[in-house]
Design an enzyme around this catalytic site. Structure first.
Site, PDB file in Angstrom:
ATOM      1  NE  ARG A  76      -3.184   9.264  -1.264  1.00 19.36           N
ATOM      2  CZ  ARG A  76      -4.430   9.204  -1.726  1.00 19.36           C
ATOM      3  NH1 ARG A  76      -5.178  10.292  -1.724  1.00 19.36           N
ATOM      4  NH2 ARG A  76      -4.931   8.083  -2.192  1.00 19.36           N
TER       5      ARG A  76
ATOM      6  CG  HIS B 279      -1.919  10.381  -6.202  1.00 19.09           C
ATOM      7  ND1 HIS B 279      -3.208   9.904  -6.109  1.00 19.09           N
ATOM      8  CD2 HIS B 279      -1.208   9.673  -5.289  1.00 19.09           C
ATOM      9  CE1 HIS B 279      -3.273   8.950  -5.183  1.00 19.09           C
ATOM     10  NE2 HIS B 279      -2.071   8.814  -4.664  1.00 19.09           N
TER      11      HIS B 279
ATOM     12  CG  ASN C 238      -6.311  10.775  -8.213  1.00 17.13           C
ATOM     13  OD1 ASN C 238      -5.503  10.437  -7.355  1.00 17.13           O
ATOM     14  ND2 ASN C 238      -5.982  10.926  -9.483  1.00 17.13           N
TER      15      ASN C 238
ATOM     16  CG  HIS D 247       1.796   5.381   3.221  1.00 16.58           C
ATOM     17  ND1 HIS D 247       1.635   4.111   2.704  1.00 16.58           N
ATOM     18  CD2 HIS D 247       1.302   6.227   2.275  1.00 16.58           C
ATOM     19  CE1 HIS D 247       1.068   4.188   1.515  1.00 16.58           C
ATOM     20  NE2 HIS D 247       0.851   5.466   1.234  1.00 16.58           N
TER      21      HIS D 247
END
Length: 335
Positions: free
Chosen positions: A72, A76, A104, A203
């Site tokens: 992740r 990001h 975040n 996910h």
């Protein structure tokens, strides 16, 4: 476990992984575009991959959730101003970093693992390897370590000199946004709707905080009732994990039933109307993305292949090479 015994085990494990259908081929054998190259550190830091693999393995052994966090963190980083390590920067008097942006803060994790890897890499090959390359390689190792596909990572990225907190809200997709808006953010980075579906499959690892899903569980579209599309047993289970009170906001709900194993159960959940996030379940409602979701739910190896290809695309978004940027000595601050 010492380095020698550990890497004997890893070599055997990696051989078995690459010998399975999880290995994705074909890929270019030498150089990638944009000034990146698969052999970039072969002479200047030959033990880089080994250092990263060992540290990711150690972190995963200590806390299995870290695999999802590292993946992740890379995602990001790349979707906000490109893959240039800006998410790793701490706030300064000159700018507010991305770490504390709402998307975040108390959510993005794994910084200490990247810092630990960077410290070891600096000992082995000072001022040579960027934090951005370390993050890209760590994300790959996290996926492979949890049973997912391997993909070659082209290297030579340099680290950015600043960060932009406001850009996080503008460029990073939100799980409560519409599919059209999420797709628009992907396409602005040179990705496409297929990448939306495929990269959402990340996910399959990890958890989401309850505040992201409570609206679906108790007050869907301000009806005062749960989302009627959410499968009943999943609804009951999630309401138990995320009771309708503020104290549960930071509780964690699994993104799928196999939070530490990379597989295609994320898509199976969506087909069964048990996708956790609004943005997950919305993939089934669109004819184009719904067809892909159904395909991946029944063909895991197609998902692995496409995920690897999309990760190659993602990790090349907005990279800095050549004389642009720098090689940070510490990932949390510019030199």
């Amino acid at each position: 476990m010492g380095y020698t015994n550990y890497f004997l085990c890893v070599t055997i494990s990696l051989f078995l992984t690459l010998s399975s259908l999880h290995l994705v081929a074909p890929f270019p054998a030498a150089a990638s575009g944009g000034g990146l190259d698969y052999s970039y550190y072969d002479q200047t830091c030959p033990h880089l991959a080994m250092i990263i693999r060992y540290n990711v393995w150690s972190a995963f052994k200590n806390e299995s959730r870290i695999a999802a966090s590292l993946l992740r963190l890379h995602f990001h980083d790349c979707l906000v101003n490109g893959c240039e390590g800006s998410i790793l920067l701490d706030d300064t008097i000159d700018f507010k970093g991305e770490k504390n942006a709402p998307a975040n803060r108390n959510s993005a994790r794994g910084y200490e693992v990247i810092d630990s890897i960077k410290a070891e890499v600096e000992k082995a090959c000072p001022s040579t390897v960027s934090c951005t390359d370390i993050l890209a390689l760590a994300a790959r190792e996290a996926v492979v370590m949890t049973g997912g596909p391997y993909w070659p990572v082209s290297l030579g990225r340099r680290d950015g000199l600043t960060a932009n907190q406001a850009a996080v809200a503008q460029e990073l997709p939100s799980p409560i946004e519409s599919l059209d808006d999420i797709t628009a953010k992907f396409t602005s980075k040179g990705l496409d709707v297929k990448d939306v579906v495929v990269l959402s499959g990340a996910h399959t690892l990890g958890f989401a905080q309850c505040f992201l899903i409570k609206r679906r569980l108790f007050n869907f579209k301000n009806t005062g009732k749960p989302d009627p599309a959410l499968e009943s047993s999943a609804l009951t289970s999630l309401q138990g994990m995320c009771p309708n009170k503020d104290a549960s906001n930071a509780n964690l709900a699994p993104l799928d039933s196999t939070t530490t194993r990379f597989d295609n159960s994320y898509y199976t959940n969506i087909v069964n109307n048990a996708g956790l996030l609004d943005s997950d379940q919305a993939l089934l409602m669109n004819p184009t993305t719904g067809e892909m979701v159904r395909s991946y739910s029944s063909n895991p190896y197609q998902f692995y292949s496409d995920f690897a290809a999309s990760m190659v695309k993602l990790s090349s978004v907005g990279v800095l090479t050549g004389k642009n940027g720098e090689i940070r000595k510490k990932c949390g601050s510019v030199n």
